[in-house]
Design an enzyme around this catalytic site. Sequence first.
Site, PDB file in Angstrom:
ATOM      1  CB  CYS A   2      -0.902   0.025   1.232  1.00 10.49           C
ATOM      2  SG  CYS A   2      -2.008  -1.396   1.373  1.00 10.49           S
ATOM      3  CG  ASN A 102       3.212  -0.635   2.633  1.00  7.71           C
ATOM      4  OD1 ASN A 102       2.624  -1.535   2.038  1.00  7.71           O
ATOM      5  ND2 ASN A 102       4.414  -0.209   2.264  1.00  7.71           N
TER       6      ASN A 102
END
Length: 511
Positions: A2, A102
């Site tokens: 991400c 992430n």
Amino acid sequence: MCGIVGVISTAPVNQLIYDALLLLQHRGQDAAGIVTMQGTQCFMHKARGMVKDVFRTRNMRALPGPVGLGQVRYPTAGNAFNEEEAQPFYVNAPYGIVLVHNGNLTNAHALKKELFDIDRRHINTGSDTEVLINVLAHEMELAGRDVPLTPELVFRAVRAVHQRIRGSYAVIALIAGYGLLAFRDPFGIRPLVYGESELSAAEGGGREVMVASETVALEGTGHRFVRDVAPGEAIFIDLAGNVHAQQCAQAPTLHPCMFEYVYLARPDSVIDGISVYQARLNLGESLAQRVINTMPPSEIDVVIPIPESSRPSAMQLAQKIGKPYREGFVKNRYVGRTFIMPGQQARKKSVRQKLNAITQEFKGRNVLLVDDSIVRGTTSKEIVQMAREAGARKVFLASAAPPVRYPNVYGIDMPTREELIAHNRTTEEIRQFIGADALVYQDVETMKRVVGALNPAIVGFEASCFDGEYITGDISLADFQAIEHQRTEARKDDDEGNDRTRLTLQSRDDA
């Protein structure tokens, strides 16, 4: 994988975070979210889709305040179709914490049970980010109970988080009324950087600090890169913009994800002291030697990249073997991402909608195609066929990365073992499947050597999808089976007509 960003400023940050997310859009296209904070009040908007589609003028106006964070999502855990699993996540106690993440927690299932049975916290989604924020909230509550919150207490909580969670994680969190916290896993698998800028008098003056997944987000928004967040390190930025930093992990080591350099990161980013662009040039040079050892360069008429991240490697390879570099495929940038469609024929059609061959670059020539990596192999097979249909006499294929033989569990949504074209197959078997006249792969150790040479401080790389070595040391056969079950169930949803858009990596391999 991400993209995440967080900012503390003296000016409104909604537009700044939006701009940073556009620069990180390549890291995730399934969902996007922004949270801003004014005083102790948080304002959130998140939804499935690309940044430009999720945020309209009315949404931006509803995001006031000089502090905020954002994320573009690429789901590797949980339900890709559930909008509630889009980030950021929020818990109201203690303090009020908003978090983006992430990476991928490899012990999320065990933690979820522990949170419910022992910590008395309820997890309502399948997202490991919800697990992570609740672990952090619990440890913050223990560290700061009955005393004023200080940076030292925040770091104490992060130390406890490191001891409980496993896997890869780069985290940015807002603590309402206090500031912004960012930390990275003890192996530094996923990237995290921070930078600063001084606001002009017209902007209100003062210092602005940004934390983000890649340097491109800093540079593209006018911030000066300061440094990478170190593995295991936490930084806390108070509301005045003062940066406090402390190492919070025991025996941290730097093992960044090799796939960031091969494919994931933008070429204009610098990750852990390594230029992504230079890394890809180095991979092209070493791949050229593999090509020379496999076939006489005289058999090759032209070198053509498969757009887009293979271009630096292809250019360097062409120069090394003394052959012309040409653009032979045009990418239709307006098709958008490839939607999952039932049946292989539909997938083939979507590949041809996204790429078109320039016939004059192929007709009558022996062509060496260069790709950054080969995952499923189905797109590679289709592109080789496109080159033949465009008139190529022979089609050779070279991969700047080694064979992808193993699943990734650290935040890259790769297929199951059975879907990986290189799993339990020889190079010759892969070549026959793809239909190329020759197939050349990068060597694993050479890849590590030529990229690692760009920063001698790096101890090693997380390269499990290539070498099968899982750096956290906690991955079992049961974990693979659980991951594969989750992805099988996700495909069932796809076949039932769900409108989830494919991630870049998935749509290519299909790449």
